[in-house]
Design a protein around this motif. Structure first.
Motif, short mmCIF file in Angstrom:
data_model
loop_
_atom_site.label_atom_id
_atom_site.label_comp_id
_atom_site.label_asym_id
_atom_site.label_seq_id
_atom_site.Cartn_x
_atom_site.Cartn_y
_atom_site.Cartn_z
N THR A 135 28.44 47.32 -20.27
CA THR A 135 29.03 47.16 -18.94
C THR A 135 30.41 46.53 -19.04
O THR A 135 31.36 46.99 -18.39
N ILE A 184 21.53 45.11 -16.09
CA ILE A 184 22.70 45.96 -16.39
C ILE A 184 23.92 45.10 -16.67
O ILE A 184 24.69 45.37 -17.60
N MET A 202 24.16 53.42 -13.34
CA MET A 202 24.39 53.24 -14.78
C MET A 202 25.50 54.15 -15.31
O MET A 202 26.35 53.72 -16.07
#
Length: 549
Positions: free
Chosen positions: A348, A342, A252
């Protein structure tokens, strides 16, 4: 000389001009004399200062001819100057050849004179597509070169030479550029994995090449299961009783969303999803090792590691299959689902597109630029190729702000030199000497930590700059002071044509007139054509201008 604003600091190596009077061609045969030339004479003139400038200059960005001091304090003056500079920095480079050279440096590892001329005749879109659609380009000459070599996949030094061979001789420069980019972003270290398992780094390298311009979703899912990554960030040791948080955190923080877009609870819950992720073990040796000599035992185990082809597996006994709450979603998530969640996050898209832009154009793009790239990201289902094309055809990429806004890393320093000089099979065997490579502070397959190489101004210090110069000594002259033939400079029979050709290839001919004349004057003192060519290449490649890309 065109200049733009550049990050970083100025390091000036204050060195006395120790060049002996009356020095002629003998200088190139002695390292001390070559260093004296760099300290004084032509190189100082090339820097345009009384010292050799090493690093990224914080250039004076005052508009040409501006002499008045704005009213108000320092903040007011800075704001006025910045406002005056904005139109100039946003302006697209007007010269087709400079744009072509800039593209080939950023999207590859520099071009030859002929390649720069060819790309100068293309539109932005055609030039970008020529690099992006590399699958149509025959790379069989590289394949043959690699097949004929004797690289041992379980020797880390051989793996470095294997990749440099690809970088130096590929006909698909953007393919290797993207592989190199992902190696620096989705990092693993061979020293952590261990030399016997260094073959895993080659497999990861090929994974990056395979997914270089594909969907980012496919790349992130694949690297999450990559054996080198599983070992590097300790996923192979993670169990439901003791989840290891390393991969969940870096996935992350560094690989997808960036800091501030998740919580510590998200890290803990994600770590549970990756428990039980493993790779298969090597086969047992073909015969017992008991009773063998040390040398026989080493050879037997080496064969085991050479033949090792690990596969990804999930050990269900060690996997936590319970309910998890991650980024606001709840379910019995495994690692694949965590990665998918994610990839759905807006953070992102912003993080990856900004990283790609900073790699190709200049650091810290404005929000408007990132928003435009995120739109491409969303509309293309996270296509890396679509985002890179948008960058390589943009006004920002070809702006004066982007020009020479980045410091060359050691890999591009070395590769651009060899490719630009069009050196084929004449490379010296010890060109990849560990002493010089490590001294420049970048070893392939060995980034300093999980964040990769910090880059920017950190690439240059007095020590790393002289490591670059030491490399040039070895590269151009070797231990016995025998100049290397430089095909790109063949046929340049006068000092003027020789210097202009070298400067055109490596720095777009973009140096002060006094610098050019100083190098011409020095070249005129050398009667041996190969020594003269090596001297000019040495000065061009050691110049402050070449340290910027």
């Amino acid at each position: 000389m065109r200049e733009g604003p550049h990050d970083g600091l100025i390091w000036s190596l204050q060195m006395e001009d120790s060049q002996p009077p009356g020095l002629r061609q003998e200088w190139l045969a002695r390292r001390s004399t070559r260093r004296a030339l760099l300290a004084g004479g032509a190189a100082v003139a090339a820097a345009g200062t009384a010292a050799v400038v090493v690093g990224v200059a914080a250039r004076d960005t005052s508009p040409a001819g501006a002499t008045a001091t704005p009213a108000g304090g320092p903040a007011s003056q800075a704001a006025t100057q910045a406002a005056a500079e904005t139109p100039r920095l946003a302006r697209v480079m007007p010269e087709p050849r400079r744009r072509a050279a800039h593209l080939l440096r950023r999207a590859g590892f520099g071009g030859t004179a002929a390649q720069i001329d060819e790309f100068a005749g293309l539109s932005r879109e055609d030039a970008a597509d020529r690099l992006l659609n590399y699958e149509t380009i025959d790379n069989s000459a590289l394949d043959a070169r690699l097949a004929a070599a004797t690289f041992d996949p379980i020797r880390p030094g051989d793996n470095v030479r294997w990749w440099y061979t690809r970088l130096l001789y590929t006909a698909r420069p953007l393919e290797e550029r993207m592989t190199f980019l992902w190696h620096g972003l989705l990092t693993s270290q061979v020293s952590k994995i261990g030399p016997q398992r260094s073959k895993l780094m080659l497999a990861q390298n090929q994974l990056f090449r395979t997914h270089a311009l594909g969907k980012f979703d496919d790349l992130l899912q694949a690297v999450s299961k990559d054996p080198a990554m599983l070992v590097y960030l300790d996923t192979v040791d993670s169990t439901k009783e003791h989840p290891n948080e390393n991969y969940a955190r870096e996935l992350m923080e560094l690989f997808s969303m960036g800091v501030g877009n998740y919580t510590e609870d998200d890290i803990r819950e994600a770590a549970r999803a990756f428990t039980g992720w493993r790779i298969t073990n090597p086969d047992r040796p073909a015969r017992p090792v008991e009773g063998l000599s040390e040398e026989e035992r080493r050879k037997l185990l080496d064969e085991v590691w050479r033949s090792y082809e690990p596969k990804f597996i999930v050990n269900q006994r060690l996997h936590d299959s319970g309910s998890k709450t991650f980024l606001g979603r709840t379910g019995n998530f495994g690692g694949e689902e965590i990665v998918s969640i994610i990839l759905e996050q807006p953070a992102t898209g912003r993080y990856i597109t900004a990283r790609l832009f900073s790699e190709f154009a200049y650091p810290d793009p404005d929000q408007e630029t990132v928003d435009r790239l995120v739109k491409v990201w969303d509309e293309s289902a996270h296509s890396i190729k679509a985002v890179v094309r948008e960058i390589l055809t943009s006004d920002e990429f070809y702006s004066e702000r982007a020009y020479r806004s980045l410091v060359r890393c050691p890999v591009t320093f070395l590769v651009n030199a060899v490719r630009g000089l069009e050196i084929g099979d004449d490379l010296r065997p010890n060109m990849f000497n560990d002493k010089y490579i490590k001294g420049m502070d970048q070893v392939l397959f060995e980034p300093p930590n999980v964040a990769g190489w910090p880059g920017r101004a950190t690439w240059l210090s007095s020590g790393t700059f002289f490591a670059r110069v030491n490399f040039l000594d070895q590269f151009l002259m070797g231990q016995r002071a025998r100049p290397l033939r430089l095909p790109a400079l063949d046929g340049a029979t006068t000092p003027e044509t020789l210097v202009d050709r070298a400067l055109s290839i490596f720095v777009d001919g973009n140096v002060p007139a006094a610098s050019r004349q100083s190098i011409i004057d020095y070249a005129a003192t050398l009667s041996n054509p190969q020594q003269r060519a090596s001297a000019v290449a040495y000065l061009a490649l050691a110049s402050p201008e070449y340290q910027l890309i």
